[in-house]
Design an enzyme around this catalytic site. Structure first.
Site, mmCIF file in Angstrom:
data_model
loop_
_atom_site.group_PDB
_atom_site.id
_atom_site.type_symbol
_atom_site.label_atom_id
_atom_site.label_comp_id
_atom_site.label_asym_id
_atom_site.label_seq_id
_atom_site.Cartn_x
_atom_site.Cartn_y
_atom_site.Cartn_z
ATOM 1 N N LEU A 146 0.837 -1.204 0.000
ATOM 2 C CA LEU A 146 0.000 0.000 0.000
ATOM 3 C C LEU A 146 0.867 1.248 0.000
ATOM 4 C CD1 LEU A 146 -2.574 1.774 0.549
ATOM 5 C CD2 LEU A 146 -2.210 1.283 2.986
ATOM 6 N N SER A 147 0.500 2.238 -0.803
ATOM 7 C CA SER A 147 1.078 3.574 -0.770
ATOM 8 C C SER A 147 2.590 3.496 -1.000
ATOM 9 C CB SER A 147 0.708 4.238 0.554
ATOM 10 O OG SER A 147 0.992 5.613 0.549
#
Length: 371
Positions: A146-147
């Site tokens: 994520l991210s």
């Protein structure tokens, strides 16, 4: 070039919006992997191997986002819980504050994003140690994040493509799009950077790889104000060139706010997936109250009725014998043989209320497989 005051303001905004605040206090089922190599990126390594896991099982590598740790992302996403059900191992590289004050993987720093050096090398060493120590299948290694973890997933797919059968990038950015903090902040806002053809060339140059490329699954919310959704299209463009696909998808399916587009590779299988979630902000989509019951809602672990963890694992073919087949077996036990057959529905199309779906959910709860 951004001035220093603008850069500091952007960093403050990023810190405020970063996922996973307070994840340090979450209890964990993860063990610590020690002595896995030279570890030039000075990372930590956590892992979970289900009890009784047989030889040559798959391995999933999971990279957390900024301000998160391995335990927090595991708790929010449900990867270890799915590993116990479906039979695979999970590895969680973990950032240290000494490397990045916000616990972000340094996906934009040249020394950490090259083959044979920095954080990328550390992650590759962890993978090698896990494969040897737990007799895992080197042909079934997958990675997701994520991210900043999503951007680092893109780094790993580019710098060590031979290690991975597939990867899933959630709210991330393409490999090579930034080489400094100011550039990283601009790219997160969707400003500047190389185009698709140049991005594909950067991947080719990163490793000299001449074999088949990993499959890529891309996830992004249209209301993401931390990493602009334009990055979703740039990641897809980067991999179109590598897999030799055109820009137009070979298929598009929509279920509610979830649109999945696919591009098929030369062998006919799905090489690239693009999952666009309308109205979703910055985070990992989860569905803790759905049929799979995976994960927990927390900052940037977004309960929107779509379990990215389950869908990613199924797209890789490592969770096909999990709850989907269990539900089918329970349904056959409950629905009389004379009843009309129930057609299999595409991923994400079942509605939660009424009819056959309620029967399945009740059966799963009775079996202890769903809350």
């Amino acid at each position: 070039m951004r001035n220093i005051s603008d850069t500091l303001a952007r960093l403050a905004a990023l810190r405020a919006a970063a996922p996973g605040a307070g994840s340090e206090a979450i209890p964990s089922v993860l063990d610590t992997l020690e002595g896995f190599g030279t570890n030039p990126g000075a990372l930590l390594a956590k892992y979970h191997v289900p009890a009784g896991l047989g030889p040559q099982a798959p391995l999933v590598v999971v990279l957390h986002g900024c301000t998160q740790n391995a335990a927090g992302y595991d708790h929010g996403s449900g990867w270890s819980a799915l590993a116990d059900r479906a039979g695979f191992a999970v590895l969680f590289p973990e950032q240290k504050r000494a490397n990045n004050p916000n616990l972000c993987f340094n996906w934009f720093m040249p020394e950490d994003t090259k083959r044979g050096g920095g954080e990328a090398c550390s992650i590759s060493e962890m993978i090698g140690a896990m494969l040897l120590e737990h007799d895992l299948d080197p042909a079934r290694v997958y990675i997701t994040g994520l991210s900043a973890g999503g951007a680092m997933t893109a780094v790993m797919l580019a710098t060590y493509p031979e290690l991975f059968a597939g990867g899933a990038i959630i709210a991330g950015l393409p490999f090579g799009s930034a080489r400094s903090m100011p550039e990283a902040l601009d790219r997160m806002r969707g400003h500047g950077g190389p185009d698709g053809k140049a991005l594909a060339a950067l991947v080719r140059e990163a490793s000299g790889h001449d074999g088949p490329w990993p499959t890529v699954s891309i996830w992004h919310g249209t209301a993401d104000h931390t990493v602009a959704p334009a990055n979703m299209d740039l990641i897809a463009a980067q991999w179109h060139g590598l897999h030799g696909t055109g820009a137009a998808p070979h298929g598009v399916e929509k279920t509610g706010n979830h649109t999945r587009s696919i591009w098929r590779g030369g062998a006919g299988g799905v090489a690239i997936e693009r999952h666009e979630i309308a109205g979703m902000g910055h985070g990992t989509p989860i569905d803790p109250n759905g049929p799979d019951g995976l994960g927990h809602a927390m900052p940037h672990m977004l309960d929107i009725g779509v379990s990215s963890t389950a869908l990613i694992a199924r797209s890789w073919g490592i969770a096909d014998t999990g709850l989907a087949q269990t539900a089918g077996r329970l349904l056959r036990m409950i629905v009389p043989a004379a009843a009309a057959p129930v057609a299999a529905e595409p991923q994400g199309t079942m509605q939660r209320a009424g009819g056959v779906q309620k029967i399945i959910e009740d059966a799963l709860r009775t079996a202890g497989l769903m809350r």
